[in-house]
Design a protein around this motif. Structure first.
Motif, PDB file in Angstrom:
ATOM      1  N   GLU A  50       0.837  -1.199   0.000  1.00  0.00           N
ATOM      2  CA  GLU A  50       0.000   0.000   0.000  1.00  0.00           C
ATOM      3  C   GLU A  50       0.879   1.261   0.000  1.00  0.00           C
ATOM      4  O   GLU A  50       0.603   2.234  -0.705  1.00  0.00           O
ATOM      5  CB  GLU A  50      -0.897  -0.018   1.247  1.00  0.00           C
ATOM      6  CG  GLU A  50      -1.836   1.158   1.368  1.00  0.00           C
ATOM      7  CD  GLU A  50      -3.009   1.102   0.383  1.00  0.00           C
ATOM      8  OE1 GLU A  50      -3.616   2.151   0.173  1.00  0.00           O
ATOM      9  OE2 GLU A  50      -3.292   0.016  -0.167  1.00  0.00           O
ATOM     10  N   ARG A  54       0.691   4.270  -2.600  1.00  0.00           N
ATOM     11  CA  ARG A  54       0.331   5.632  -2.210  1.00  0.00           C
ATOM     12  C   ARG A  54       1.443   6.614  -2.545  1.00  0.00           C
ATOM     13  O   ARG A  54       1.170   7.772  -2.845  1.00  0.00           O
ATOM     14  CB  ARG A  54       0.038   5.694  -0.706  1.00  0.00           C
ATOM     15  CG  ARG A  54      -1.279   5.004  -0.382  1.00  0.00           C
ATOM     16  CD  ARG A  54      -1.713   5.341   1.032  1.00  0.00           C
ATOM     17  NE  ARG A  54      -2.976   4.677   1.336  1.00  0.00           N
ATOM     18  CZ  ARG A  54      -3.658   4.901   2.443  1.00  0.00           C
ATOM     19  NH1 ARG A  54      -3.210   5.761   3.332  1.00  0.00           N
ATOM     20  NH2 ARG A  54      -4.794   4.272   2.666  1.00  0.00           N
ATOM     21  N   ASP A  57       1.066   7.549  -6.053  1.00  0.00           N
ATOM     22  CA  ASP A  57      -0.072   8.418  -6.364  1.00  0.00           C
ATOM     23  C   ASP A  57      -0.097   9.688  -5.513  1.00  0.00           C
ATOM     24  O   ASP A  57      -1.105  10.407  -5.507  1.00  0.00           O
ATOM     25  CB  ASP A  57      -1.402   7.667  -6.139  1.00  0.00           C
ATOM     26  CG  ASP A  57      -1.409   6.344  -6.880  1.00  0.00           C
ATOM     27  OD1 ASP A  57      -0.533   6.193  -7.765  1.00  0.00           O
ATOM     28  OD2 ASP A  57      -2.235   5.474  -6.582  1.00  0.00           O
ATOM     29  N   ASP A  58       0.999   9.925  -4.740  1.00  0.00           N
ATOM     30  CA  ASP A  58       1.046  11.115  -3.876  1.00  0.00           C
ATOM     31  C   ASP A  58      -0.145  11.209  -2.931  1.00  0.00           C
ATOM     32  O   ASP A  58      -0.760  12.264  -2.792  1.00  0.00           O
ATOM     33  CB  ASP A  58       1.101  12.397  -4.727  1.00  0.00           C
ATOM     34  CG  ASP A  58       2.500  12.609  -5.258  1.00  0.00           C
ATOM     35  OD1 ASP A  58       3.417  11.992  -4.682  1.00  0.00           O
ATOM     36  OD2 ASP A  58       2.682  13.357  -6.226  1.00  0.00           O
ATOM     37  N   MET A  59      -0.504  10.097  -2.295  1.00  0.00           N
ATOM     38  CA  MET A  59      -1.609  10.141  -1.341  1.00  0.00           C
ATOM     39  C   MET A  59      -1.048  10.241   0.073  1.00  0.00           C
ATOM     40  O   MET A  59       0.098   9.891   0.313  1.00  0.00           O
ATOM     41  CB  MET A  59      -2.478   8.888  -1.485  1.00  0.00           C
ATOM     42  CG  MET A  59      -3.307   8.905  -2.767  1.00  0.00           C
ATOM     43  SD  MET A  59      -3.794   7.271  -3.246  1.00  0.00           S
ATOM     44  CE  MET A  59      -4.949   6.849  -1.974  1.00  0.00           C
ATOM     45  N   PRO A  60      -1.865  10.726   1.033  1.00  0.00           N
ATOM     46  CA  PRO A  60      -1.346  10.847   2.408  1.00  0.00           C
ATOM     47  C   PRO A  60      -1.047   9.473   3.009  1.00  0.00           C
ATOM     48  O   PRO A  60      -1.749   8.506   2.726  1.00  0.00           O
ATOM     49  CB  PRO A  60      -2.494  11.532   3.155  1.00  0.00           C
ATOM     50  CG  PRO A  60      -3.708  11.241   2.362  1.00  0.00           C
ATOM     51  CD  PRO A  60      -3.264  11.173   0.931  1.00  0.00           C
TER      52      PRO A  60
END
Length: 778
Positions: A50, A54, A57-60
């Protein structure tokens, strides 16, 4: 509800869906361990996937990190340190470790960190070591922290200082000094480290290695091998039946061989039967007579052999060599100068007697004397990075009057003194020197030592070499590839870099026209890079077997030498058999290289099987002077220091690599790639450079006043216990001896008594013991 779904997803979910993690994040904040180990392990695996997604995708990632905190603390409490470390490496946050480690599990955590750092790509490897260093410092395991500081090249000095200043215990500081002396780090003890003048002097003495000779002789007396041996004791002619037995010719080459055998066997003992025998005896035992049984350049090696016999004992060494400096024969003077370098090898001195003596002779007219003085400086100050040497020797490189051989040896000496320093100025001057050579000069065999000298500056420094390597692509095509391959193989030496090994194997697989020589260094390079850990070394041995079957002639000539460096001072049976087969090869160069390598893998082990092979070879080649010379050299190496020395550049349980030792071995092996013109020609004194790698393979325990202290120790085969559960034994098949003891390759020692506590976890070299306050006699 979400918690239960999360646990069910452990078995029910589809591959790659990461459902378990999804429900966990939705669910309650309850204790994570209550669902069991397998659940936590599965979560950790899903987090790693994960996290990568992430990041892409530059997600927090904050909620993930909270979960990571919980998992790591769970793992650390339940003896699963390796899994915690793996998870943190995946999510690129090793700093978390430092908070979660406690005094019960820090050792296992650091062990896993340091051993996995060998398999990590750069820059992750230094990061792992950095964290291990921080943890060791936190729990005040300072000796282990010091080892890591020495491994982290680029910041070693500042880290070493931190280790020293972290304690006020003088005895501990003495132990650190012994470790530094063994590694060969040139270091000044300043006021920060020890405030008191006397203490400072004492620590500096240990760092300077002045105690080495004393400790070595203590070991020799204990094992009862003080009595000097003559070359005949090594050859054991009476055991050979048949034709080779009767040839006791007094030829110059046989005498030269005997000089080397005598020097290797009695190395560091300070007495022998050829050079130091009392001269008042009426027999021909006087040293003067032996000197003159050698022809011209043979006398140089004979005089220098005195330096090796008195190895590390600077005071009496300089006194005995002094009388040869006044000789009228230039070869004798040159040999004595080289001998001064050899005798002070690895032992530093505040008043630098070697520097003072040798500097006078560096600019003499006679080129033999110049070479002797220059090589002497290179050996005496290897790794010290002394600036005045850079100035003096660089000046010689620009001297139009000097002969080619003087210039080549100047470059080699600069390479040894500044080994692994990435010094741009010296690299520049060697590069200019290479560019200015004419066609005819580039055809000289001795020129092949120039790329080696350049490579030594970047030994083990990986990427730092790239700028220089680019420049080397502009050289004359005769030497361009040779230089390129040599630079790459030295810069990655001891790093285990798989990509570079593949690249070198690719170079070896090309079929070339005649006259190309760069595949030899490529073969040596494979061995140099792969020697860093056991697995790599075994795979390299297999690759080398393939090269033997399919390679061109110039590759086959280098393979024995590569095998020799992979198992140096570590006679593995399969390698021994391969070399034994090659030593009867139809190609003279292959067989000579194999003979020398038999000496290298058995160096200082007194291995009976190798000694027997060499005796048989000496009768097999009794008519071939060159082969016989090689056999004699190998016999000398096998009985190096009567079996008390090792040539292995690794120490501290194969953890640290000494750059000086490796530099010495590499230089000698590159010279051996073309034996006829170097070692069998008039440059046989190159063999003395191997002294940089000679170290006693001993464990000597001393008390707090540095007096020898005999205690029982168990010595056995080392076992790799990284990441194993519980407290597994670190050695197997042990025997109990009383110190001082010898440690063979792959052996480890541990104390067999609780009466004392060693100040360092790795028992090797000099170890200081202090009394255990909790010990009660029964």
């Amino acid at each position: 509800m979400a918690d239960i779904l999360s646990v069910l997803a452990l078995t029910m979910s589809a591959e790659g869906e990461r459902e378990s993690l999804r429900y966990r994040l939705l669910g309650s904040e309850g204790d994570i361990g209550s669902w069991g180990h397998e659940y936590v392990r599965n979560l950790a695996g899903e987090i790693a996937q994960e996290f990568q997604k992430r990041q892409g995708d530059d997600m927090p990632i904050d909620e993930l990190m909270e979960l990571v905190q919980q998992i790591v603390s769970f793992h650390m409490k339940h003896n699963a340190e390796p899994e915690a470390v793996d998870l943190l490496m995946e999510v690129e946050d090793l700093d978390l470790l430092v908070e979660h480690v406690d005094s019960t599990n820090y050792k296992r955590t650091c062990l896993y960190l340091t051993s996995s750092s060998r398999f990590l790509p750069s820059p992750d490897d230094t990061l792992a070591l950095d964290i291990a260093y921080t943890i060791y410092m936190k729990f005040e395991d300072l000796a282990s922290a010091l080892r890591i500081a020495l491994l982290l090249d680029n910041k070693s000095i500042q880290y070493v200082k931190q280790v020293y200043t972290a304690t006020d215990d003088l005895v501990l500081k003495k132990q650190f000094s012994y470790i530094i002396a063994r590694h060969g780090l040139a270091m000044e003890i300043d006021d920060e480290i020890a405030a008191d003048e006397n203490d400072k002097e004492m620590l500096q003495e240990i760092v300077n290695n002045t105690k080495l000779s004393e400790g070595y002789l203590t070991l020799a007396r204990d094992i009862e091998v003080m009595e000097a041996k003559s070359p005949e004791d090594i050859y054991k002619v009476h055991l050979i039946d048949g034709r080779g037995a009767s040839s006791s010719l007094d030829s110059a080459r046989q005498n030269l061989a005997a000089t080397f055998v005598n020097a290797f066997v009695n190395a560091g003992f300070g007495q022998d039967k050829l050079m130091t025998a009392p001269s008042d005896s009426s027999s021909s035992g006087s040293s003067g007579n032996w000197l003159f049984k050698n022809k011209e350049h043979g006398k140089a090696s004979a005089a220098a052999s005195l330096g090796m016999i008195l190895l590390w004992d600077t005071d009496s060494g300089l006194a005995q060599l002094d009388k040869y400096l006044h000789s009228t024969d230039t070869h004798v003077v040159a040999g004595a100068l080289l001998g001064i370098g050899v005798v002070t090898c690895g032992v530093k001195n505040d008043c630098d007697p070697a520097l003072a003596i040798l500097m006078e002779y560096v600019n003499k007219d006679d080129s033999n004397i110049r070479i002797g003085a220059i090589l002497g400086l290179g050996i005496a100050y290897a790794g010290s990075q002394k600036d005045e040497l850079r100035v003096q020797l660089s000046a010689i490189l620009g001297d139009p009057q000097a002969t080619l051989e003087v210039l080549v040896f100047t470059a080699v000496a600069l390479g040894l003194v500044f080994v692994g320093s990435c010094n741009e100025e010296i690299a520049q001057s060697i590069i200019f020197f290479l560019m200015e050579r004419s066609e005819a000069e580039l055809a000289e065999p001795i020129i092949r030592l120039l790329p080696v000298a350049l490579g030594l500056l970047y030994l083990g420094k990986q990427e730092s070499v790239e700028a220089t390597a680019e420049v080397s692509k502009t050289f004359d095509e005769k030497i361009r590839k040779y230089c390129d391959v040599t630079l790459m193989s030295l810069a990655y030496a001891g790093t285990g870099n798989v990509l570079k090994v593949q690249k070198l194997l690719g170079i070896c697989s090309q079929h070339l026209e005649k006259g190309e020589t760069h595949q030899g260094p490529a073969v040596l390079g494979i061995a140099l890079i792969a020697m860093s850990e056991e697995l790599g070394a075994e795979m390299a041995v297999r690759s080398l077997e393939r090269l033997l079957q399919y390679g061109e002639q110039n590759i086959r000539r280098a393979v024995p030498l590569a095998l020799g460096i992979l198992c140096i001072s570590n006679p593995k049976v399969n390698v021994m058999d391969t070399l034994s087969r090659l030593s009867h090869d139809a190609d003279a160069d292959v067989s000579m290289a194999a003979i020398i390598s038999l000496g290298l893998i058995g160096a200082g082990t007194n291995n009976a099987r190798i000694a027997g092979m060499l005796r048989n070879l000496s009768s097999y080649y009794y008519k071939e002077a060159a082969h016989l010379f090689c056999v004699r050299i190998a016999q000398g190496l096998v009985h190096l220091g009567k079996g008390l020395l090792t040539l292995s550049p690794y120490h501290s349980d194969r953890f640290l690599l000494s750059p000086m030792a490796l530099g010495g071995i590499v230089t000698v092996l590159h010279a051996c790639l073309d034996m006829k013109s170097t070692i069998l020609g008039k440059y046989h004194y190159i063999l003395y450079i191997i002294v940089l790698a000679m170290q006693p393979r001993m464990l000597l325990t001393v008390d707090e006043d540095l007096k020898p202290l005999p205690v029982p120790v168990r010595v056995g085969q080392a076992v790799d216990v990284v990441g194993q559960a519980g407290r597994p034994k670190t050695i197997t098949g042990f025997q109990t001896h009383t110190t001082p003891v010898l440690l063979a390759a792959g052996e480890r020692a541990e104390l067999a008594t609780d009466k004392y506590i060693p100040l360092t976890s790795t028992l090797e070299g000099f170890v200081i013991l202090k009394k255990n306050p909790e010990y009660h006699e029964e």
